[in-house]
Every structure is written in C-alpha cells, then in structure tokens.
Write a protein that holds these residues in place. Sequence first.
Motif, PDB file in Angstrom:
ATOM      1  N   THR A 675     -10.249   0.126  -3.814  1.00 11.32           N
ATOM      2  CA  THR A 675      -9.387  -0.218  -2.919  1.00 11.32           C
ATOM      3  C   THR A 675      -9.250   1.406  -1.887  1.00 11.32           C
ATOM      4  OG1 THR A 675      -7.332   0.688  -4.133  1.00 11.32           O
ATOM      5  CG2 THR A 675      -8.028  -2.297  -3.250  1.00 11.32           C
ATOM      6  N   VAL A 676      -8.803   1.418  -0.735  1.00 12.54           N
ATOM      7  CA  VAL A 676      -8.694   3.032  -0.410  1.00 12.54           C
ATOM      8  C   VAL A 676      -7.386   2.731   0.605  1.00 12.54           C
ATOM      9  CG1 VAL A 676     -11.189   3.595  -0.210  1.00 12.54           C
ATOM     10  CG2 VAL A 676     -10.619   2.590   1.912  1.00 12.54           C
ATOM     11  N   HIS A 677      -6.249   3.759   1.141  1.00 10.43           N
ATOM     12  CA  HIS A 677      -6.201   3.580   2.291  1.00 10.43           C
ATOM     13  C   HIS A 677      -6.017   2.647   3.211  1.00 10.43           C
ATOM     14  CE1 HIS A 677      -3.599   6.832  -1.634  1.00 10.43           C
ATOM     15  NE2 HIS A 677      -2.410   5.448  -0.851  1.00 10.43           N
ATOM     16  N   VAL A 678      -4.908   2.630   3.657  1.00  4.56           N
ATOM     17  CA  VAL A 678      -5.546   2.203   5.554  1.00  4.56           C
ATOM     18  C   VAL A 678      -4.836   3.379   6.354  1.00  4.56           C
ATOM     19  CG1 VAL A 678      -4.756   0.107   7.329  1.00  4.56           C
ATOM     20  CG2 VAL A 678      -4.891  -0.307   5.046  1.00  4.56           C
ATOM     21  N   ARG A 679      -5.861   3.758   7.201  1.00  2.00           N
ATOM     22  CA  ARG A 679      -5.566   4.907   7.884  1.00  2.00           C
ATOM     23  C   ARG A 679      -5.132   4.321   9.778  1.00  2.00           C
ATOM     24  NH1 ARG A 679      -5.796   9.615   5.352  1.00  2.00           N
ATOM     25  NH2 ARG A 679      -6.356   9.306   2.808  1.00  2.00           N
ATOM     26  N   ASP A 680      -4.460   5.232  10.636  1.00  2.00           N
ATOM     27  CA  ASP A 680      -4.709   5.008  11.500  1.00  2.00           C
ATOM     28  C   ASP A 680      -5.840   5.466  12.528  1.00  2.00           C
ATOM     29  OD1 ASP A 680      -3.261   7.665  11.965  1.00  2.00           O
ATOM     30  OD2 ASP A 680      -1.333   6.458  11.603  1.00  2.00           O
ATOM     31  N   ILE A 685      -1.883   7.538   6.644  1.00  2.00           N
ATOM     32  CA  ILE A 685      -2.174   7.104   5.888  1.00  2.00           C
ATOM     33  C   ILE A 685      -0.764   5.491   6.745  1.00  2.00           C
ATOM     34  CG2 ILE A 685      -1.102   5.761   3.566  1.00  2.00           C
ATOM     35  CD1 ILE A 685      -2.545   8.765   2.800  1.00  2.00           C
ATOM     36  N   VAL A 686      -1.320   4.324   6.884  1.00  2.00           N
ATOM     37  CA  VAL A 686      -0.177   3.915   7.648  1.00  2.00           C
ATOM     38  C   VAL A 686       0.530   2.814   6.304  1.00  2.00           C
ATOM     39  CG1 VAL A 686      -0.143   1.229   8.285  1.00  2.00           C
ATOM     40  CG2 VAL A 686      -1.791   2.664   8.730  1.00  2.00           C
ATOM     41  N   LEU A 687       1.845   2.621   6.521  1.00  2.00           N
ATOM     42  CA  LEU A 687       3.140   2.859   5.845  1.00  2.00           C
ATOM     43  C   LEU A 687       3.696   0.989   5.928  1.00  2.00           C
ATOM     44  CD1 LEU A 687       5.066   5.471   5.422  1.00  2.00           C
ATOM     45  CD2 LEU A 687       3.205   4.885   3.773  1.00  2.00           C
ATOM     46  N   ASP A 688       4.023   0.224   4.728  1.00  2.00           N
ATOM     47  CA  ASP A 688       4.319  -1.263   4.870  1.00  2.00           C
ATOM     48  C   ASP A 688       6.171  -0.899   5.181  1.00  2.00           C
ATOM     49  OD1 ASP A 688       6.192  -0.831   2.611  1.00  2.00           O
ATOM     50  OD2 ASP A 688       4.470  -1.473   1.601  1.00  2.00           O
ATOM     51  N   GLU A 689       6.987  -2.315   5.090  1.00  2.00           N
ATOM     52  CA  GLU A 689       8.198  -2.630   5.648  1.00  2.00           C
ATOM     53  C   GLU A 689       8.787  -1.384   4.445  1.00  2.00           C
ATOM     54  OE1 GLU A 689       6.139  -5.625   3.716  1.00  2.00           O
ATOM     55  OE2 GLU A 689       5.600  -4.938   5.522  1.00  2.00           O
ATOM     56  N   LYS A 690       8.271  -1.510   3.287  1.00  2.00           N
ATOM     57  CA  LYS A 690       8.894  -0.999   2.614  1.00  2.00           C
ATOM     58  C   LYS A 690       8.750   0.693   2.452  1.00  2.00           C
ATOM     59  CE  LYS A 690       9.034  -4.879  -0.311  1.00  2.00           C
ATOM     60  NZ  LYS A 690       8.991  -5.962  -1.799  1.00  2.00           N
ATOM     61  N   ASN A 691       8.211   1.441   3.344  1.00  2.00           N
ATOM     62  CA  ASN A 691       7.398   3.074   3.146  1.00  2.00           C
ATOM     63  C   ASN A 691       6.556   3.008   2.227  1.00  2.00           C
ATOM     64  OD1 ASN A 691       8.075   4.851   5.285  1.00  2.00           O
ATOM     65  ND2 ASN A 691       9.403   5.800   3.029  1.00  2.00           N
ATOM     66  N   GLN A 692       5.553   1.639   1.461  1.00  2.00           N
ATOM     67  CA  GLN A 692       4.578   2.477   0.524  1.00  2.00           C
ATOM     68  C   GLN A 692       3.503   1.740   1.251  1.00  2.00           C
ATOM     69  OE1 GLN A 692       4.978   2.452  -3.112  1.00  2.00           O
ATOM     70  NE2 GLN A 692       7.044   2.852  -1.448  1.00  2.00           N
TER      71      GLN A 692
END
Length: 788
Positions: A675-680, A685-692
Amino acid sequence: MFERRVKLFLLVVAVVAMVLIARAAQVQIVNRDYWKLQAVEAMKHTYLLDTTRGDILDRNGKILAVDKPCIDACVDYRALTTPPDKMWVRERAVERLKSRLGDAWSKLTRKQKEALRDQEVAAVVGDIDNMWSKLADLSGHSLDDIEEAREAIVNRVKIRRLNVWYKRSSKSPTIRVESDWKKWIADGGESAAPIDEFQVTVAEQLEPHVILRAVDSATQNELAKDIDRYPGLVLRPGAHRTYPYRDIACHLIGHIGRVGAEDVKDNAKGNELRNYLPNDLIGKAGLESLCEPALRGSRGKMDRVAGEDAVLASQDPVRGGDVRTTIDIELQGQIQSAFASAHIRDSNGVVEEDNAILHGAAVVLDVQTNQVLALVSYPTYDLNELDEIYPMLRDDEINDPLRNRATMSQLEPGSTVKPFCGLAGLSEGVVKINEGIECTGRLKLDGRFIPGGGRCWVSSMFGAQLKAIGMSDAHHPIPSKSPHKGHDGNADGFLTYSDALERSCNIYFETVADRLGIDRLSSWYDRFGLGRPTGIGIGEMKGRLPRSFPSNFPAMRRSIGFFGGIGQGYMSATPIQMANGAAMIARDGIWMRPVLLMPDAHGRAPALRPGAWQAVPARVDLNLAPEALRAAKLGMYNVVNALAGTGTSLVVGDKMLQALHICGKTGTAQASRFTVHVRDASGKIVLDEKNQPVRRFIEPSTPTHRNLEAPWYRSADAEGKQLDHAWYIGFAPAEHPKIAFAVMVEYGGSGGRAAASVARDALEACISRGYLRAPPSAAPAAQTAASN
C-alpha cells in the motif's frame, strides 16, 4: 598661605606629569614592540582556507568519490544579512550611479547626490531581495533552501566572531567561565550578546560565501550576463563532490550535506581548523559518514593586515585522507544490472521472463576475510543529482529508492533460516544427525495435527493434484524422479537434517523449532547473527527474533516459536545478516563481522566515526560440531545439485556453475499486500475524517497482466493473491569456499525463480571477476564425507 598652596599644586602637577611621561616612555620605548604587535593584531584579519576531501576508492583503486573543480555562486556576506549592511549598500548604490552617470556625477551638488543615492539604495535593496528568488529558480531549489543556506552562513560567521572574540577577550571579566563561551559556540551564538560590545570584525564579514555549489553552465551564463542586477553576487572557482560511477553503490558510498546543529556543537573542543562551522559539508550516510574523520581534511589559514596585500603568516590546508573500500565496483555494477534487467528462469533453467525489473538486494562476501565484495540495493539513484532530485526520491513510496535494502530491509527470511534452525537443534541435542522426522504433510505435535499449523510446501502446492490421482501428499513424493527414500535406518518419508534441507521440509524444521522452544531457538539465531546488527558500520536494521513476541500472550508463543523454524511469523532478517550467516557455515562455524574497509599500506585502519559497530566482536568461534556442519553443507549442496533440490534452477543448463559445486538454500516468505499513501494533485497526503492518512492498495502484476505503476510488485497466481518475497543464500565452492552470498527479491515469488536468477548472474559475475574458479568436476568433499 597662598604661596604654599600654589607650590603644593605645582608639585602635584609635576608628579602627575612625571607619571604620564614615565608611562609614555614605557609604552613607546620599553613596550614599543608589544604595543606594535597589539596594533597589528587589531588590524589583522585571518582568512580560513578551504580543504579538499579525501577520495573513496574501491578495492582495486578505482575512484568512487572525489572532489573536483567547479564554479560556485557566492554572495557577499554584507548582502546575506537581514537587513543588508547599510554602509555596504550605500557604497554599491554610489558605484552604480557613478557607472551610470559617468562625469555627470561629479558635477552634481551634494544634495542632488544624496537624493539620487537614497533612491539607488532602495533599488539595491530591492535587487538583493529579488536575487534570492532568481537563484532559487535557476538552481531548482526552493526559496526555503536558499534562506536556509543564508542562515547557515550568517551563523557560521557569527561563530567565527565568537572564536576571535574569545581569544582576544579571554581575560575580560565579561566572560564568567569558559563554559559560557562553549555554550555560545554550541548554540550558534544565539546567547552570545556580549560579542556586540567588542565590535569584533572577521575576514568572513568582508567576503563572498557559497550560496549555490557547482552551478551548471546554463546557470553560470544566465547569472553572468546580468551580474550587475545581483548585488554582491560573484562566480568563483570551488570544488564539489563527484561520484564517477553515478548510481552504482550509491547507498553504500552515501553522500555529504550541510552540517547539523549536533555537529556544530563539537566546536567547543578540538582545533579551529578541524571544527565544523555552519554551511560546512559533512558525510551524511554510507561510507561518507562512516569515514568522515579520515576523509575530512584540515583548513588552512592566512593572516593579513586590513587594506594590505602582504601576508603576515599562513598555514596550508591539509587534504583529507583517502579510504579504500572492500567493494569491487565492477562486480557491484554487474550484479546491479541483474536487478535492472533480470532474466527470470523456471525450474528447468529456461528464461520465462526477460528484462524484468526487480526490487531487492544482493550481498557477496569473501569467506576467508569476510570482506564485502558487493553490497547491492535496487532501485538506485544518481549520487551526482541527489540534491536536485531528493524531494522526488523522498516522496516515491512505490519504489523507495533511498532505502539501502541490503542493510535496512528487514523481512521474513523464509526457508533460508532452516540451516540455522537445524544447527541449533543439533547443537542442543534435541535432534540427531541421522534421526528421521516424518513428514506427513501437516505439522503433528503431541500426537495430533495442529489446526492452522505448518504445512509442507508439497502439500500446499501439489496436494489437490496428488489426491486426484490417489496419492498422498506425505513423505515427499515430489519430484516423481526422486521421491524420498529412507536411509540410515529411517523409513521412507522420515527425513534427516540433510534431507530436510534438500527438500526444504517445513514439518522437519517446525518440529525441531518446537523441541527447542522459542527462547532457545532465538538464542541460537542471535549467535548466528540474526536479530542484531552485524556491525558493518553503515546504517542497518537489527531484524526481529521470535522471542520478542509479547510475553502476555503465552498461548501463542509456541506457534510463534515453531513458525520461527521456517523463517515465518514473528521474525525478520536483513540480506547482510543472511549472507553473513551463510559465510559462517562456510567457515565451519566461525562468525565474523562484515568488513567494508581495506587497511592502508601500513596495515592501519582509517579513522572512523564512533558507532554501535564497535561493540560487535570481529570474530567468534561458535564451536559447532563438525558433523553438524558437514550435514548442513551436504543438505545445502543437494539443494542446488540434487534432483529433489529446491534451488536447482541456479545451475541447471550452466556447466560452469555446476562445476563450482555451489551450496545454497532458497526461501519463499509470505508477504502482505503493498500500500501507499493517497495524495492530492499537489502531492500532499490525503487525510480521512479522523485526520488519519488514507492509503490505497497497489494491484500486483500477475503472469497475465503487468502493472506498469509497479512492475516489480508481482504475484505468482493469476488472481494476484499469492505474494511472496524471494530469497537465495549460499556459498561456493563446497570444498574450499571462497565467497558467500545472499539475494533478496521483494515480491519475487519463489526463491527458486527470481532470487535464483539474480544469484545466478551474481555468481557468473564473480567468475568473470576472478573471485570464483570452477574446480575439477568431481564429487564434492562434503558429499563424499557424509556418505561414508
């Protein structure tokens, strides 16, 4: 009365006059030389002269790192400060006006000159501000990088002033104790307010400093054509670190960079010519860092009186010393190419995939000396371009090119630990040399099969096919041309240590590991060099042993222990550890610390940075039983050369390699999905609703579909579910081992395929470089001795 007072007054005046005359005589006649020297000292400026860094050479004297001439973009210190020096800016403004107006300047009135000067001062300051953005644009650096360089130079000069101030004022009551001065040096002068009281000026305040190193020709031309627009900017000769082999051995050689705060703190000790100052360069990784004390030279210095060209005194800089690594750079390059353009062979030695890209590592050691001949990590990067491409390399999660996989990748080693597990069992007496352990396809402990426990790879891969034709998957019926036959009083299917190595039997080694228990197994792995740094000297991970599993889960520790016997579960190792373990077996149980550096002509080792490697002994005799080592060698020989061996693809179809009598062990270690981070769009790096951070799965390549985003990330099955790291370790030749090796291929599938293909190329490279010579094609001594 009045006359008496006048006489008294005249007497006092006379006494004072006599004292002043005497003092003047003392100063001008008696102490004339002293005060003349003090006047000279007050007007003297000491210029520091840069040194040259020593070269890094390979074992054959080929240059791997060298300082070469270049052109640096430098800016006058008085333009680097914030705000720029007012007097200097006014002088630049007047120079511009005189150049622009010519004779008309002298005809202006004083008020006219002052008005024009004030306007031009604002223009000069504006040009200075614009210069930083221009330098950033032309160099490809960010404006923050330029600002960081400016700040480092200002702190460098501040520390130089502190040094001079301390020497001149060490007897002043202002300095309470020497520790104050050391503190001021250590924090870069942030707390050294008293310096301003002494108006200390050093040569560095009056000269240009490097803001961009080794600018290319295009940047030089762009800056030179409008040099007047950049106040204080000059292009002058310098030296920069060059790496002739570019990306080959980049992780091992390492790189240099600007010193950090910790390095500057050492200024409170040592001598000024060896001390680090902000904006100095220092080895940051690899051999550049390890050998920093040897490679770094000493500055020179030159004393001049302000405004004069005459040299009062000078001391030439001392060039840094050269260091010679044990690496053969040509061998390194040949093995590296095996990852960049791999020829993956099947079990019959036929190339089934050409020009494949593989990620992984390979290590080759000289068995006798344990010198590292090759330390390959792939993918690589060009050391000459590191400054420019570092942000891209840092953010490349898919390829992770900055990681030295040979020493920093700690992965489950799979079946490559089986020789060590068996040696541990034999040494502890929980199993005998010719004692057979039955392989029934599934792990059986305490008289019952273990649910979810270990399973023989024959059962896993061929169980359904064998069942379909009415055959059992027990007793190793594969391959059909060489099913297992019992010997030394053992029935068919009861494998000895050598048999189990040849066929890579999970059941045998899980059983031995269970008999040892998690703590004894781990203790022996530790002796063999697993789960701890090897002491190679450059950055390395220590791996993990089964005993590190949390003790508050006692029910699981037994399964963690027997899975450790096949290199799975709660254990991991690095390629350098596995190569070192193979070399230990080749040396008949002598463990040695890997050696990266050659001694000089006088047999002396170069000066090295202190590190954890110093706590690792250079040589340890593990006192392993000779019969156990013979059995290990026989089993590893049969892995490569017998019909039932799991690593025969290493030599099949190659008579030269077959004649070498190679001993080896394959390893196939289960791997998790990648896996890798999702980036804009901006790369953030994109964060989810929990700021993760949000992560995404990468789809692996399969035999029928290639994922171009990560072609090295491959699955062995069409569904993309069978993910394994591939290993191959060994040594050659069997009789009198010369080299030991380890190959790890990330997501390479079976160790007998991808890792074997790279190992094959590595061994052929060792032959071409003269490290291996094929012996007469007789039966190996290990096999003969074990058969008698």
